[in-house]
Write a protein that holds these residues in place. Structure first.
Motif, mmCIF file in Angstrom:
data_model
loop_
_atom_site.group_PDB
_atom_site.id
_atom_site.type_symbol
_atom_site.label_atom_id
_atom_site.label_comp_id
_atom_site.label_asym_id
_atom_site.label_seq_id
_atom_site.Cartn_x
_atom_site.Cartn_y
_atom_site.Cartn_z
ATOM 1 N N HIS A 1 2.527 -5.820 4.001
ATOM 2 C CA HIS A 1 1.630 -5.846 2.849
ATOM 3 C C HIS A 1 1.693 -7.213 2.193
ATOM 4 O O HIS A 1 1.694 -7.344 0.980
ATOM 5 C CB HIS A 1 1.997 -4.741 1.862
ATOM 6 C CG HIS A 1 0.898 -4.441 0.876
ATOM 7 N ND1 HIS A 1 0.666 -5.203 -0.244
ATOM 8 C CD2 HIS A 1 -0.034 -3.464 0.857
ATOM 9 C CE1 HIS A 1 -0.365 -4.701 -0.919
ATOM 10 N NE2 HIS A 1 -0.816 -3.631 -0.263
ATOM 11 N N VAL B 1 5.176 -8.604 -1.990
ATOM 12 C CA VAL B 1 5.941 -7.381 -2.320
ATOM 13 C C VAL B 1 7.446 -7.620 -2.140
ATOM 14 O O VAL B 1 7.863 -8.528 -1.413
ATOM 15 C CB VAL B 1 5.453 -6.175 -1.473
ATOM 16 C CG1 VAL B 1 3.976 -5.917 -1.700
ATOM 17 C CG2 VAL B 1 5.745 -6.396 0.010
ATOM 18 N N PHE C 1 9.936 0.831 -4.519
ATOM 19 C CA PHE C 1 9.178 0.113 -3.487
ATOM 20 C C PHE C 1 9.450 0.747 -2.125
ATOM 21 O O PHE C 1 10.580 0.680 -1.617
ATOM 22 C CB PHE C 1 9.576 -1.371 -3.476
ATOM 23 C CG PHE C 1 9.148 -2.102 -2.235
ATOM 24 C CD1 PHE C 1 7.801 -2.333 -1.970
ATOM 25 C CD2 PHE C 1 10.082 -2.541 -1.308
ATOM 26 C CE1 PHE C 1 7.413 -2.993 -0.813
ATOM 27 C CE2 PHE C 1 9.696 -3.209 -0.160
ATOM 28 C CZ PHE C 1 8.352 -3.436 0.088
ATOM 29 N N HIS D 1 0.486 2.743 -8.680
ATOM 30 C CA HIS D 1 0.484 1.503 -7.895
ATOM 31 C C HIS D 1 0.203 0.329 -8.802
ATOM 32 O O HIS D 1 -0.504 0.453 -9.787
ATOM 33 C CB HIS D 1 -0.562 1.572 -6.764
ATOM 34 C CG HIS D 1 -0.278 0.591 -5.676
ATOM 35 N ND1 HIS D 1 -0.735 -0.694 -5.695
ATOM 36 C CD2 HIS D 1 0.446 0.722 -4.529
ATOM 37 C CE1 HIS D 1 -0.313 -1.329 -4.606
ATOM 38 N NE2 HIS D 1 0.406 -0.487 -3.886
ATOM 39 N N ARG E 1 -5.382 2.331 3.017
ATOM 40 C CA ARG E 1 -4.368 2.881 3.918
ATOM 41 C C ARG E 1 -4.217 4.384 3.692
ATOM 42 O O ARG E 1 -4.091 5.167 4.631
ATOM 43 C CB ARG E 1 -3.019 2.194 3.688
ATOM 44 C CG ARG E 1 -3.056 0.705 3.928
ATOM 45 C CD ARG E 1 -1.755 0.056 3.532
ATOM 46 N NE ARG E 1 -1.465 0.171 2.104
ATOM 47 C CZ ARG E 1 -0.347 -0.237 1.529
ATOM 48 N NH1 ARG E 1 0.604 -0.793 2.261
ATOM 49 N NH2 ARG E 1 -0.165 -0.106 0.233
ATOM 50 N N VAL F 1 0.718 4.913 -1.289
ATOM 51 C CA VAL F 1 0.955 4.981 0.155
ATOM 52 C C VAL F 1 2.226 5.774 0.477
ATOM 53 O O VAL F 1 2.256 6.584 1.400
ATOM 54 C CB VAL F 1 0.953 3.550 0.763
ATOM 55 C CG1 VAL F 1 2.180 2.776 0.391
ATOM 56 C CG2 VAL F 1 0.774 3.566 2.257
ATOM 57 N N PHE G 1 8.597 4.465 6.624
ATOM 58 C CA PHE G 1 8.260 3.204 5.966
ATOM 59 C C PHE G 1 9.200 2.096 6.444
ATOM 60 O O PHE G 1 8.770 0.988 6.759
ATOM 61 C CB PHE G 1 8.353 3.356 4.433
ATOM 62 C CG PHE G 1 7.867 2.132 3.705
ATOM 63 C CD1 PHE G 1 6.535 1.991 3.342
ATOM 64 C CD2 PHE G 1 8.752 1.097 3.397
ATOM 65 C CE1 PHE G 1 6.087 0.847 2.687
ATOM 66 C CE2 PHE G 1 8.314 -0.052 2.748
ATOM 67 C CZ PHE G 1 6.969 -0.175 2.387
ATOM 68 N N ARG H 1 7.868 -1.279 8.158
ATOM 69 C CA ARG H 1 7.895 -2.496 7.367
ATOM 70 C C ARG H 1 8.862 -3.541 7.935
ATOM 71 O O ARG H 1 8.679 -4.741 7.747
ATOM 72 C CB ARG H 1 8.245 -2.139 5.904
ATOM 73 C CG ARG H 1 8.077 -3.290 4.927
ATOM 74 C CD ARG H 1 6.690 -3.941 5.001
ATOM 75 N NE ARG H 1 5.587 -3.070 4.665
ATOM 76 C CZ ARG H 1 5.053 -2.954 3.461
ATOM 77 N NH1 ARG H 1 5.523 -3.653 2.463
ATOM 78 N NH2 ARG H 1 4.021 -2.142 3.271
HETATM 79 C C1 LMR Z 1 3.330 -2.076 -0.099
HETATM 80 O O1 LMR Z 1 2.943 -1.416 0.849
HETATM 81 O O2 LMR Z 1 4.284 -2.847 -0.016
HETATM 82 C C2 LMR Z 1 2.592 -2.003 -1.365
HETATM 83 O O3 LMR Z 1 1.925 -0.822 -1.501
HETATM 84 C C3 LMR Z 1 3.465 -2.313 -2.520
HETATM 85 C C4 LMR Z 1 2.714 -3.159 -3.547
HETATM 86 O O4 LMR Z 1 3.323 -3.342 -4.607
HETATM 87 O O5 LMR Z 1 1.622 -3.630 -3.294
#
Ligand code: LMR
Ligand code: ACO
Length: 615
Positions: free
Chosen positions: A413, A417, A448, A488, A499, A538, A573, A577
């Motif tokens: 993202h 972030v 987060f 958010h 998403r 998300v 996640f 990520r």
């Molecule tokens: C993300 O997926 O990291 C975002 O939704 C978090 C953000 O603060 O944008």
């Protein structure tokens, strides 16, 4: 130590090569003989230094590794033997190197196929320097109670059975290593045992001959009789005949030359050893046995009565009072290796680890019972693999597709972030891949990316307790708990997060049902009335949809609760990520970005003029 002795109880040796098993056999022999110090001083391994771990009885000890003969000798100057396991290509070179030192007195060359020219040169240097070579093409030999070369004499049980842990009165020498074990057996059953025993090796020109050892035995007052085994081929036995004629050998010698059957075969048959081939009539076993017999050696009629002749000779010496009584020592137990004990069914042990998801012990490792070649052949994909490793299930296609969809969607993202930012700052501080991505991963939590688990928990709790959306929100507010998966920073009801839309649409199309999503959306209807940014985010979408997926896969509430409690849901996640964090790390490294320093104008400095004084 007298000149005619090669080893005593304090002899220590270097092992040239990484022959840990052979060294362990030497240490086991030492232990059985109650030696005070291990006979292996170190390994010479030009490919690496450090140490090898071996057993001394029940204890483990470390034996140093040296890169060269020179280094080994400098570290352990008392070691005077080198058991050379180098291949036929390098055996001669390392043997000569050791011969040239002042320290090494005896060298055993184990390799077969060392060039004859090299061996002759080695034999000459050794003779000039008064040193001893055993081999090449030999298993070595031993001096009971003192020292054993490598794998000589076979298993520890064999050594125990043949009482090789203490000296007897017989000097034994043979050509063949395999037959030397048989020789030790025969001697131990028919006499008071071996004093020393060696196999000189099966080459045409061994560096020391049968006679060389018999002459040593002749000089040794502790050796009362000699037993030898010759072999078809070569003329070594005639040297013995000559020595007897010259009265250089006077002790009783029982000897048999093997290979008498060669006469029944077409001429020039090559037996196992390089030297075991009769090129003339004199080289045959028959001729050599006859010559030995004529010289006064005790030669049996065949190998069948070899033992009988040994016994008769020994009994005569004993009757003549020439054999000293032996006080039999009680050898200690040499512990069996664990793997062998397990294989023989003697021991078992409880395991400390359990794995129910992956087995690596077979020919090909498997994920939850599915061999990886099948995983690939049947196109399990990342979703299917996670199904096997995380869920321990073969998931239906829609579930695999959903997992892959989630992973792709959360992969990154952008740099702003928390996680990506931390990864970038760490990479720019000069840290490596792991350190940088770890600093990103640790930011994943309740604010987060790590609200997936909490969202699954909160919404499941609301639905299970049949709380209407507003009731649910009020209850959470009263508890002063933020609903995980709601809210958010950027996205809002007017600026939806695409998403979430993609995941919801997938679920609506493919999941048999999605009650928790519906419930969460009805909660969103209420929260967004208060503030547009309080959308199902998300994390929330992933959390509720995985609960719906698990329900569709027939998990019950209790099982889902257990998965929530172990933090299962955040994993989707995290795995996705991490790919993004790695991308940011590589990006920064490629760009060679310098150390990051936060700009002053982005920091509010609100420092008091002076601190509050505490009296
Ligand atoms: C993300 O997926 O990291 C975002 O939704 C978090 C953000 O603060 O944008
Ligand atoms: N539940 C209830 N009320 C909330 C929630 C929530 N989850 N989030 C914010 N609010 C309320 C706050 O209490 C505040 O109310 P107030 O104005 O009456 O004081 C108002 O909404 C604004 O709150 P802020 O903290 O300013 O909102 P911000 O935009 O900074 O917070 C955040 C965003 C951190 C995501 C927040 O909504 C939150 O904590 N949500 C829950 C955790 C979560 O789902 N995190 C995952 C985000 S997605 C991702 O990281 C991939």
């Amino acid at each position: 130590m007298e000149n005619y002795e090669l080893f005593d109880k304090n002899t220590t040796a270097f092992i040239y090569g990484s022959q840990q098993k052979a060294a362990q056999r030497m240490l086991d022999f030492d232990y059985l003989c109650k030696r005070e110090i291990p006979s292996v001083a170190g390994f010479i391994t030009p490919t690496g230094s450090g140490y090898f771990k071996l057993f001394w009885g029940t204890k483990e000890i470390s034996i140093p590794r040296y890169l060269s003969v020179k280094e080994a000798i400098a570290a352990k100057p008392k070691a005077d033997v080198m058991v050379n396991f180098a291949s036929e290509r390098s055996c001669a070179e390392s043997t000569i190197e050791a011969l040239e030192t002042d320290n090494i007195r005896t060298i055993v060359m184990i390799a077969e196929g060392v060039p004859q020219r090299d061996v002759r040169e080695i034999a000459k240097i050794a003779k000039d320097k008064g040193k001893w070579i055993i081999g090449p093409a030999t298993v070595g030999g031993l001096k009971p109670g003192c020292f054993k070369i490598g794998n000589a004499a076979g298993t520890i049980q064999n050594i125990r059975d043949t009482k090789l842990y203490r000296p007897g009165s017989v000097g034994f020498v043979s050509v063949s290593g395999g037959l030397s074990n048989e020789g030790y057996n025969i001697v131990s059953r028919n006499t008071d045992g071996i004093y020393e025993g060696y196999a000189v090796g099966g080459d045409v020109y061994p560096a020391t001959t049968l006679l060389d050892h018999l002459l040593r035995y002749e000089q040794n007052p502790k050796i009362k009789m000699m037993v030898a085994l010759g072999e078809v081929g070569g003329k070594a036995e005639y040297q013995i005949v000559q020595a007897i004629k010259e009265k250089k050998i006077t002790k009783p010698l029982v000897m048999w030359v093997t290979g008498t059957c060669a006469d029944m075969l077409p001429g020039g048959v090559q037996f196992g050893h390089a030297g075991a081939k009769a090129d003339s009539k004199d080289d045959t076993a028959k001729a050599k046995n006859a010559a030995l017999r004529a010289a006064g050696v005790i030669v049996p009629d065949s190998f069948e009565d070899y033992d009988q002749k040994i016994k008769e000779t020994y009994d005569k010496l004993k009757a003549a009072g020439k054999i000293d009584e032996i006080v039999e020592p009680t050898p200690p137990n040499v512990p069996m290796d664990y793997a062998q004990a397990v294989a023989e069914g003697f021991v078992r042990k409880p395991t400390n680890f359990i794995s129910t998801i992956c087995d690596e012990t077979g020919e090909i490792h498997n994920y939850c019972g599915v061999p990886i070649d099948q995983v690939i052949k049947e196109n399990y994909g990342i979703g299917g693999v996670l199904g096997l490793l995380w869920f321990k299930k073969k998931l239906p296609q829609y579930a695999r597709d959903f997992i892959e969809l989630v992973i792709q969607i959360v992969a990154d993202h952008g740099p702003a972030v928390s996680g990506a930012h931390n990864t970038i700052v760490t990479a720019r501080a000069g840290k490596n891949l792991i350190e940088s991505i770890v600093s990103g991963i640790v930011t994943i939590g309740p604010r987060f990316g790590g609200a997936v688990n909490g969202a699954a928990n909160h919404f499941s709790w609301g639905l299970q307790n049949k709380l209407a959306p507003r009731e649910f929100i009020d209850t959470m507010k009263k508890k002063n708990v933020r609903i995980q998966g709601i809210g958010h920073r950027i996205h809002s009801i007017d600026n939806p997060d695409e998403r979430c839309e993609i995941m919801m649409n997938f679920a609506k199309e493919h999941f048999p049902k999605h009650p928790l999503l519906d419930y969460a959306l009805s909660v969103q209807d209420v929260t967004t009335m208060k503030k547009g940014t309080l959308i199902l985010n998300v994390d929330g979408t992933i959390g509720v949809l995985f609960v719906d997926l698990l329900k569709s896969l027939h998990y019950n509430d209790e099982e889902i609760k257990e998965m929530i409690d172990m933090g299962f849901f955040n994993a989707f996640f995290i795995i996705g990520r991490t790919m993004g964090f790695m991308g940011h790390y590589f990006d920064q490294k490629r760009l060679k970005t310098p150390l990051y320093r936060h700009p002053w104008d982005d920091i509010l400095y609100d420092v008091p003029d002076k601190p509050e004084e505490v009296k």
